[in-house]
Every structure is written in C-alpha cells, then in structure tokens.
Enzyme design. Structure first.
Site, PDB file in Angstrom:
ATOM      1  N   LYS A 276    -121.473  50.618  50.344  1.00  0.00           N
ATOM      2  CA  LYS A 276    -122.661  50.656  49.466  1.00  0.00           C
ATOM      3  C   LYS A 276    -123.920  50.240  50.227  1.00  0.00           C
ATOM      4  O   LYS A 276    -124.947  50.898  50.139  1.00  0.00           O
ATOM      5  CB  LYS A 276    -122.491  49.712  48.256  1.00  0.00           C
ATOM      6  CG  LYS A 276    -121.255  49.979  47.425  1.00  0.00           C
ATOM      7  CD  LYS A 276    -121.153  49.017  46.249  1.00  0.00           C
ATOM      8  CE  LYS A 276    -120.956  47.557  46.619  1.00  0.00           C
ATOM      9  NZ  LYS A 276    -119.664  47.249  47.260  1.00  0.00           N
TER      10      LYS A 276
ATOM     11  N   ARG B 255    -122.054  44.893  37.661  1.00  0.00           N
ATOM     12  CA  ARG B 255    -120.678  44.693  38.103  1.00  0.00           C
ATOM     13  C   ARG B 255    -119.727  44.369  36.965  1.00  0.00           C
ATOM     14  O   ARG B 255    -118.555  44.143  37.210  1.00  0.00           O
ATOM     15  CB  ARG B 255    -120.664  43.513  39.070  1.00  0.00           C
ATOM     16  CG  ARG B 255    -120.262  43.912  40.476  1.00  0.00           C
ATOM     17  CD  ARG B 255    -120.608  42.730  41.342  1.00  0.00           C
ATOM     18  NE  ARG B 255    -119.885  42.648  42.525  1.00  0.00           N
ATOM     19  CZ  ARG B 255    -120.374  42.919  43.728  1.00  0.00           C
ATOM     20  NH1 ARG B 255    -121.586  43.405  43.864  1.00  0.00           N
ATOM     21  NH2 ARG B 255    -119.663  42.721  44.789  1.00  0.00           N
TER      22      ARG B 255
ATOM     23  N   ARG C 191    -116.526  43.435  60.159  1.00  0.00           N
ATOM     24  CA  ARG C 191    -117.967  43.359  59.875  1.00  0.00           C
ATOM     25  C   ARG C 191    -118.584  42.090  60.453  1.00  0.00           C
ATOM     26  O   ARG C 191    -118.090  40.990  60.247  1.00  0.00           O
ATOM     27  CB  ARG C 191    -118.216  43.402  58.374  1.00  0.00           C
ATOM     28  CG  ARG C 191    -119.691  43.140  58.042  1.00  0.00           C
ATOM     29  CD  ARG C 191    -120.053  43.505  56.653  1.00  0.00           C
ATOM     30  NE  ARG C 191    -119.243  42.851  55.656  1.00  0.00           N
ATOM     31  CZ  ARG C 191    -119.276  43.160  54.365  1.00  0.00           C
ATOM     32  NH1 ARG C 191    -120.079  44.114  53.942  1.00  0.00           N
ATOM     33  NH2 ARG C 191    -118.526  42.519  53.503  1.00  0.00           N
TER      34      ARG C 191
ATOM     35  N   ARG D 257    -119.534  36.976  57.448  1.00  0.00           N
ATOM     36  CA  ARG D 257    -119.785  36.433  56.107  1.00  0.00           C
ATOM     37  C   ARG D 257    -118.636  35.525  55.697  1.00  0.00           C
ATOM     38  O   ARG D 257    -117.480  35.872  55.906  1.00  0.00           O
ATOM     39  CB  ARG D 257    -119.901  37.587  55.108  1.00  0.00           C
ATOM     40  CG  ARG D 257    -121.330  38.003  54.859  1.00  0.00           C
ATOM     41  CD  ARG D 257    -121.466  39.241  54.050  1.00  0.00           C
ATOM     42  NE  ARG D 257    -120.707  39.301  52.807  1.00  0.00           N
ATOM     43  CZ  ARG D 257    -120.784  40.325  51.953  1.00  0.00           C
ATOM     44  NH1 ARG D 257    -121.582  41.335  52.212  1.00  0.00           N
ATOM     45  NH2 ARG D 257    -120.073  40.333  50.855  1.00  0.00           N
TER      46      ARG D 257
ATOM     47  N   ARG E 142    -111.689  39.552  45.864  1.00  0.00           N
ATOM     48  CA  ARG E 142    -112.837  40.386  45.476  1.00  0.00           C
ATOM     49  C   ARG E 142    -112.358  41.762  44.978  1.00  0.00           C
ATOM     50  O   ARG E 142    -112.918  42.319  44.030  1.00  0.00           O
ATOM     51  CB  ARG E 142    -113.798  40.552  46.662  1.00  0.00           C
ATOM     52  CG  ARG E 142    -114.610  39.278  46.928  1.00  0.00           C
ATOM     53  CD  ARG E 142    -115.175  39.202  48.343  1.00  0.00           C
ATOM     54  NE  ARG E 142    -116.079  40.268  48.681  1.00  0.00           N
ATOM     55  CZ  ARG E 142    -116.432  40.583  49.930  1.00  0.00           C
ATOM     56  NH1 ARG E 142    -115.964  39.873  50.949  1.00  0.00           N
ATOM     57  NH2 ARG E 142    -117.263  41.570  50.158  1.00  0.00           N
TER      58      ARG E 142
END
Ligand code: AP5
Length: 216
Positions: free
Chosen positions: A8, A83, A122, A157, A168
C-alpha cells in the site's frame, strides 16, 4: 486497502507522483505522533507495538486534522484507513461534511508467505522515511540510506518482528476484510493481484483507476 506488507505504502507514493495529491497514511501519522511523544502518540504506542489496532477515537482524530490541511483540498490517497467498519462509517460522515466522495477503493491481494518475506526484509531511513527491501550490505556492516547526504543506518520497524506481523495479519482478517465488502456493496471496490514486481503492480493499479477522473 490490503494486508500488512501488501504494498500500500509503496504504491501510494507512486500515486502521489502521478496525481500530485497527498498520501495520508494513518500508520505514518501514528508513527510520527509516537516519535514526537504527543498525547495521541503516547496512547497509540502499546497497540502498535503489539500489532493491534489503535482505538478509533485517536485514528479519527488524526484523520480529521489531516483532511483539514490545505494540500488535501484537491484530493487525497488514504493508505491504511479505514481499517474497520466503524472507521469506514465515520469516514463517510466526515466526507459528507466536506462535500467530497470516494472515487475508488483498491484492495491489494498478496499471499501470506510473500507478505512475511517482504516484511522481514523491510528497512527504512530514519531521516527521509524512504523504504528499502532487503538492502545489501557488506558482512558485519549495516545497510545505509543512499539518498541522504550523511547515509544514516537503515532501521527495522518495531512491529515488523515475525510474531507481531502474524498478529497484524489476524487483525486484518477479522477487522479489515469486512471493510472491503462494505465498499464492494457500494460498487467502489477494485481488487488487484499485487503479488508481482513493483512496476507491474503499478500498471495494474493504474488500470484499475483508469475510470477515475484526474484531480482538478
Ligand atoms: P501501517 O503502517 O499502516 O502498516 P500496515 O498496514 O501493516 O502496512 P505496512 O506499512 O506494513 O505495509 P504496506 O502495505 O504499506 O507495504 P509496503 O509498501 O511498506 O500500520 C501500522 C500500525 O499502525 C497498525 O498495526 C496499527 O497498530 C496502527 N494503525 C494504522 N492505521 C490504523 C487505523 N486506520 N486504525 C487503527 N490502527 C491503525 O511494502 C512492504 C515491503 O514490501 C517493503 O519493504 C517494500 O519495499 C516491499 N514491497 C512492496 N511492494 C513490493 C512488490 N510488489 N514486490 C516485492 N516487494 C515489495
């Protein structure tokens, strides 16, 4: 819309360049609030660290403030919001008050093995916020940002640890999937297979948005 790691943020940044309207990412806004130690940030941190959703009151508060900024007048790209169904309904009320309508809702589909692979690789730059995937580095060395003048070390992160990513994903299935159905019922949903190289996903996204008029 899409699961964590579905791309996203990556694709929203490309839409920003294309349409010259801002990306409004609740994840980025919340991380910024946490980093600045604001009241919202202090209250959001525990939920974010555990992979749960931040309470609607905070998320809606930061969205309301952000939509009131002048750069949102020509339009905006919502990334990671709404969400859950309560947020989707609150957004509808907010937009009605502003006299604007949603042009399209795009859902990115990516399988979970690929999501875990993407998120574990990431890293991002703490200065310019640019996101990297599996950045290379010499053994024993730390990958660094090649865009900033002083090449700061890239960071992971805190919620990208594998166990937190799995939480998540559970939250996504339970809370966020129903939002896709909500928009499908309004004829706004376009679903794309986002498991492809970044440029290919961009091409699919542009095709999905081809009927959306450019901002005035
Ligand atoms: P948020 O920051 O929104 O995280 P997320 O939805 O879990 O999404 P990500 O940022 O992990 O992934 P992405 O889909 O943007 O993928 P990206 O482009 O980075 O939210 C974080 C937390 O904040 C939530 O858990 C919650 O606590 C809270 N929060 C946020 N919004 C909220 C809300 N509305 N209500 C309540 N709480 C909220 O890509 C991922 C990686 O893959 C990158 O390394 C990228 O380089 C790579 N990649 C991207 N595309 C490709 C591709 N096509 N091929 C290969 N690699 C790719």
């Amino acid at each position: 819309m899409g699961a964590p790691g579905s791309g996203k943020g990556t694709q929203s940044q490309r839409l920003v360049q294309r349409f010259r309207i801002p990306q409004i990412s609740t994840g980025d806004l919340l991380r910024s609030a946490v980093a600045r130690g604001t009241d919202y940030g202090k209250r959001a941190k525990a939920a974010m660290d555990s992979g749960g959703l931040v309470v609607d009151e905070i998320v809606l508060g930061i969205i309301r403030e952000r939509l009131a900024e002048p750069d949102a007048v020509r339009g905006f790209i919502l990334d990671g919001f709404p969400r859950n169904l309560a947020q989707a309904q609150a957004l509808a009320t907010m937009l009605e008050g502003l006299g604007v309508a949603i042009d399209a809702v795009v859902l990115f589909e990516v399988n979970y093995d690929e999501i875990i692979r993407r998120i574990s690789g990431r890293r991002s730059c703490p200065q310019c916020a640019r996101v990297f995937n599996s950045p290379g580095a010499a053994p024993g060395d730390v990958p660094r940002c090649d865009q900033c003048a002083d090449h700061p070390p890239l960071v992971q992160r805190p919620d990208d640890a594998e166990a937190t990513v799995r939480r998540r994903l559970e939250v996504y299935e339970r809370e966020t999937r129903p939002v896709a159905q909500f928009y499908a019922g309004q004829g706004l949903l376009r679903t794309i297979d986002a498991q492809a190289p970044v440029d290919e996903v961009t091409a699919r996204l542009m095709a999905a948005l081809s009927s959306v008029p450019p901002p005035a």
